[in-house]
Scaffold this motif. Structure first.
Motif, PDB file in Angstrom:
ATOM      1  N   ALA A 172     -11.462 -44.643 -21.468  1.00  0.00           N
ATOM      2  CA  ALA A 172     -12.726 -45.075 -22.074  1.00  0.00           C
ATOM      3  C   ALA A 172     -13.271 -46.317 -21.354  1.00  0.00           C
ATOM      4  O   ALA A 172     -14.475 -46.405 -21.075  1.00  0.00           O
ATOM      5  CB  ALA A 172     -12.515 -45.370 -23.555  1.00  0.00           C
ATOM      6  N   VAL A 173     -12.385 -47.277 -21.058  1.00  0.00           N
ATOM      7  CA  VAL A 173     -12.814 -48.486 -20.339  1.00  0.00           C
ATOM      8  C   VAL A 173     -13.339 -48.115 -18.958  1.00  0.00           C
ATOM      9  O   VAL A 173     -14.375 -48.616 -18.509  1.00  0.00           O
ATOM     10  CB  VAL A 173     -11.643 -49.490 -20.226  1.00  0.00           C
ATOM     11  N   ALA A 174     -12.617 -47.219 -18.253  1.00  0.00           N
ATOM     12  CA  ALA A 174     -13.045 -46.786 -16.920  1.00  0.00           C
ATOM     13  C   ALA A 174     -14.399 -46.073 -16.981  1.00  0.00           C
ATOM     14  O   ALA A 174     -15.256 -46.277 -16.112  1.00  0.00           O
ATOM     15  CB  ALA A 174     -11.989 -45.879 -16.299  1.00  0.00           C
ATOM     16  N   GLY A 175     -14.583 -45.247 -18.008  1.00  0.00           N
ATOM     17  CA  GLY A 175     -15.850 -44.535 -18.153  1.00  0.00           C
ATOM     18  C   GLY A 175     -17.011 -45.496 -18.357  1.00  0.00           C
ATOM     19  O   GLY A 175     -18.061 -45.371 -17.713  1.00  0.00           O
ATOM     20  N   TYR A 176     -16.823 -46.477 -19.243  1.00  0.00           N
ATOM     21  CA  TYR A 176     -17.885 -47.465 -19.460  1.00  0.00           C
ATOM     22  C   TYR A 176     -18.076 -48.330 -18.219  1.00  0.00           C
ATOM     23  O   TYR A 176     -19.199 -48.726 -17.887  1.00  0.00           O
ATOM     24  CB  TYR A 176     -17.569 -48.342 -20.668  1.00  0.00           C
ATOM     25  N   GLY A 177     -16.964 -48.622 -17.515  1.00  0.00           N
ATOM     26  CA  GLY A 177     -17.058 -49.394 -16.285  1.00  0.00           C
ATOM     27  C   GLY A 177     -17.909 -48.695 -15.238  1.00  0.00           C
ATOM     28  O   GLY A 177     -18.626 -49.346 -14.476  1.00  0.00           O
ATOM     29  N   GLY A 178     -17.826 -47.351 -15.191  1.00  0.00           N
ATOM     30  CA  GLY A 178     -18.672 -46.589 -14.273  1.00  0.00           C
ATOM     31  C   GLY A 178     -20.147 -46.763 -14.594  1.00  0.00           C
ATOM     32  O   GLY A 178     -20.984 -46.933 -13.691  1.00  0.00           O
ATOM     33  N   TYR A 179     -20.470 -46.757 -15.889  1.00  0.00           N
ATOM     34  CA  TYR A 179     -21.863 -46.988 -16.307  1.00  0.00           C
ATOM     35  C   TYR A 179     -22.311 -48.399 -15.925  1.00  0.00           C
ATOM     36  O   TYR A 179     -23.402 -48.588 -15.351  1.00  0.00           O
ATOM     37  CB  TYR A 179     -22.000 -46.779 -17.815  1.00  0.00           C
ATOM     38  N   ALA A 180     -21.469 -49.395 -16.220  1.00  0.00           N
ATOM     39  CA  ALA A 180     -21.819 -50.784 -15.911  1.00  0.00           C
ATOM     40  C   ALA A 180     -21.948 -51.003 -14.400  1.00  0.00           C
ATOM     41  O   ALA A 180     -22.771 -51.801 -13.938  1.00  0.00           O
ATOM     42  CB  ALA A 180     -20.763 -51.730 -16.494  1.00  0.00           C
ATOM     43  N   LEU A 198     -14.478 -63.439 -13.127  1.00  0.00           N
ATOM     44  CA  LEU A 198     -15.540 -63.052 -14.052  1.00  0.00           C
ATOM     45  C   LEU A 198     -16.593 -64.154 -14.170  1.00  0.00           C
ATOM     46  O   LEU A 198     -17.797 -63.882 -14.192  1.00  0.00           O
ATOM     47  CB  LEU A 198     -14.946 -62.745 -15.432  1.00  0.00           C
ATOM     48  N   LEU A 199     -16.141 -65.415 -14.230  1.00  0.00           N
ATOM     49  CA  LEU A 199     -17.081 -66.533 -14.330  1.00  0.00           C
ATOM     50  C   LEU A 199     -17.891 -66.683 -13.043  1.00  0.00           C
ATOM     51  O   LEU A 199     -19.081 -67.028 -13.085  1.00  0.00           O
ATOM     52  CB  LEU A 199     -16.318 -67.829 -14.620  1.00  0.00           C
ATOM     53  N   LEU A 200     -17.273 -66.419 -11.912  1.00  0.00           N
ATOM     54  CA  LEU A 200     -17.984 -66.542 -10.634  1.00  0.00           C
ATOM     55  C   LEU A 200     -19.076 -65.482 -10.492  1.00  0.00           C
ATOM     56  O   LEU A 200     -20.074 -65.712  -9.801  1.00  0.00           O
ATOM     57  CB  LEU A 200     -16.994 -66.427  -9.474  1.00  0.00           C
ATOM     58  N   MET A 201     -18.890 -64.333 -11.118  1.00  0.00           N
ATOM     59  CA  MET A 201     -19.918 -63.304 -11.053  1.00  0.00           C
ATOM     60  C   MET A 201     -21.118 -63.650 -11.938  1.00  0.00           C
ATOM     61  O   MET A 201     -22.140 -62.975 -11.885  1.00  0.00           O
ATOM     62  CB  MET A 201     -19.351 -61.944 -11.476  1.00  0.00           C
ATOM     63  N   ALA A 202     -20.989 -64.691 -12.755  1.00  0.00           N
ATOM     64  CA  ALA A 202     -22.040 -65.063 -13.715  1.00  0.00           C
ATOM     65  C   ALA A 202     -22.711 -66.368 -13.298  1.00  0.00           C
ATOM     66  O   ALA A 202     -22.884 -67.277 -14.104  1.00  0.00           O
ATOM     67  CB  ALA A 202     -21.446 -65.189 -15.117  1.00  0.00           C
ATOM     68  N   ARG A 203     -23.101 -66.470 -12.035  1.00  0.00           N
ATOM     69  CA  ARG A 203     -23.713 -67.720 -11.535  1.00  0.00           C
ATOM     70  C   ARG A 203     -24.977 -68.074 -12.311  1.00  0.00           C
ATOM     71  O   ARG A 203     -25.251 -69.251 -12.570  1.00  0.00           O
ATOM     72  CB  ARG A 203     -24.047 -67.564 -10.047  1.00  0.00           C
ATOM     73  N   GLN A 204     -25.756 -67.062 -12.710  1.00  0.00           N
ATOM     74  CA  GLN A 204     -26.994 -67.345 -13.446  1.00  0.00           C
ATOM     75  C   GLN A 204     -26.702 -67.885 -14.844  1.00  0.00           C
ATOM     76  O   GLN A 204     -27.566 -68.502 -15.464  1.00  0.00           O
ATOM     77  CB  GLN A 204     -27.851 -66.077 -13.553  1.00  0.00           C
ATOM     78  N   ILE A 205     -25.499 -67.662 -15.353  1.00  0.00           N
ATOM     79  CA  ILE A 205     -25.117 -68.169 -16.675  1.00  0.00           C
ATOM     80  C   ILE A 205     -24.465 -69.540 -16.557  1.00  0.00           C
ATOM     81  O   ILE A 205     -24.787 -70.465 -17.311  1.00  0.00           O
ATOM     82  CB  ILE A 205     -24.162 -67.174 -17.379  1.00  0.00           C
ATOM     83  N   PHE A 230     -20.201 -60.318 -19.613  1.00  0.00           N
ATOM     84  CA  PHE A 230     -18.785 -60.446 -19.286  1.00  0.00           C
ATOM     85  C   PHE A 230     -18.007 -59.175 -19.633  1.00  0.00           C
ATOM     86  O   PHE A 230     -17.094 -58.782 -18.902  1.00  0.00           O
ATOM     87  CB  PHE A 230     -18.180 -61.660 -19.992  1.00  0.00           C
ATOM     88  N   LEU A 231     -18.371 -58.528 -20.746  1.00  0.00           N
ATOM     89  CA  LEU A 231     -17.701 -57.275 -21.104  1.00  0.00           C
ATOM     90  C   LEU A 231     -18.005 -56.193 -20.076  1.00  0.00           C
ATOM     91  O   LEU A 231     -17.128 -55.390 -19.733  1.00  0.00           O
ATOM     92  CB  LEU A 231     -18.129 -56.825 -22.497  1.00  0.00           C
ATOM     93  N   ASP A 232     -19.240 -56.174 -19.571  1.00  0.00           N
ATOM     94  CA  ASP A 232     -19.600 -55.196 -18.546  1.00  0.00           C
ATOM     95  C   ASP A 232     -18.760 -55.388 -17.289  1.00  0.00           C
ATOM     96  O   ASP A 232     -18.210 -54.427 -16.728  1.00  0.00           O
ATOM     97  CB  ASP A 232     -21.081 -55.321 -18.194  1.00  0.00           C
ATOM     98  N   TYR A 233     -18.645 -56.632 -16.845  1.00  0.00           N
ATOM     99  CA  TYR A 233     -17.892 -56.883 -15.611  1.00  0.00           C
ATOM    100  C   TYR A 233     -16.388 -56.711 -15.833  1.00  0.00           C
ATOM    101  O   TYR A 233     -15.664 -56.329 -14.902  1.00  0.00           O
ATOM    102  CB  TYR A 233     -18.221 -58.272 -15.055  1.00  0.00           C
ATOM    103  N   LEU A 234     -15.935 -56.980 -17.041  1.00  0.00           N
ATOM    104  CA  LEU A 234     -14.532 -56.705 -17.350  1.00  0.00           C
ATOM    105  C   LEU A 234     -14.265 -55.202 -17.288  1.00  0.00           C
ATOM    106  O   LEU A 234     -13.216 -54.763 -16.793  1.00  0.00           O
ATOM    107  CB  LEU A 234     -14.198 -57.251 -18.740  1.00  0.00           C
TER     108      LEU A 234
END
Length: 240
Positions: A160-168, A20-27, A197-201
């Motif tokens: 619900a998590v999978a559904g939001y994950g599809g949007y993200a 998760l941290l590696l996906m946030a290089r800009q942060i 981070f919540l989006d990528y989670l």
């Protein structure tokens, strides 16, 4: 829980957090991103060392559709990790700057993005194919009764998590990165770091959910196709 099992779960959790941290290089910034990548490599080696028994069993036993699926995901994940690490070393300006590498950014940059995002998806699929075993272990350790109502609550939460994950997944333009159509990563500077981070989670949760229920479907299909066990008296008759 045995010490080796604790070690495995600790390494798996650390790898998920680092991912998760590696996906946030800009942060995190470029320097921290490189050190986190080096840490991921060390954890990846430790993961394989702790799961050496899987390598030893590779050419043993029967390959069911579920086991074939696990093998394919693991091999693709290996390719993605190697691609990420090789391109990361070529692009490095801090951690591996001492290496005599010149040029290569023209191919390393798109490869790094492609391999990184496929690594994210494949690591989630890998985790999802083992999710049933992980949940079973947690239930045994917690000694909580498996109540039907609680199971349905967890299933609905997972949906619900999978559904939001599809949007993200679409919001952060992952289809572009997975199909090598983008050489730069989109980043919404207006989005808070917590939201990122919540989006990528949730994206991880989406592919864990897909792999978990897809794996259960493959196992159910294999059980339906398996010939029924002969009765004890039939076994005696066959042995004569």
């Amino acid at each position: 829980m045995q010490p080796k099992t604790i070690g495995k779960r600790s390494v798996d959790l650390a790898m998920t957090l680092l991912l998760l941290l590696l996906m946030a290089r800009q942060i995190t910034g470029e320097t921290a991103h490189e050190w986190l990548g080096a840490g991921m490599f060390a954890l990846w080696v430790a993961h394989h060392a702790l799961n050496a028994s899987w390598h030893r069993r590779l050419f043993r036993g029967r390959y069911t559709p579920f086991r074939v699926c696990q093998l394919v995901v693991n091999l693709l994940l290996l390719l993605a990790m190697v691609g990420t690490m090789v391109s990361g070393v070529v692009l490095s300006q801090t951690v591996f700057a001492f290496l005599p590498i010149s040029g290569g950014r023209s191919w390393a940059q798109p490869l790094h993005i492609l391999a990184s995002f496929w690594g994210l998806v494949l690591m989630a699929l890998h985790l999802g194919l083992h999710w049933g075993a992980i949940l079973g272990q947690v239930r045994r350790q917690s000694e909580l009764p498996a109540r039907p109502a609680a199971r349905w609550v967890w299933r609905l939460l997972g949906l619900a998590v999978a559904g939001y994950g599809g949007y993200a997944f679409w919001y952060h333009q992952l289809p572009l990165y997975l199909s090598a159509q983008a050489h730069f990563v989109f980043f919404d500077a207006a989005q808070p770091a917590v939201g990122f981070f919540l989006d990528y989670l949730a994206i991880l949760g989406l592919f864990v959910w897909l792999a978990h229920y897809g794996g259960k479907g493959l196992q159910a299909l294999a059980r339906r196709k398996r010939p029924p066990e002969p009765a004890p008296w039939e076994k005696k008759r066959q042995s004569r």
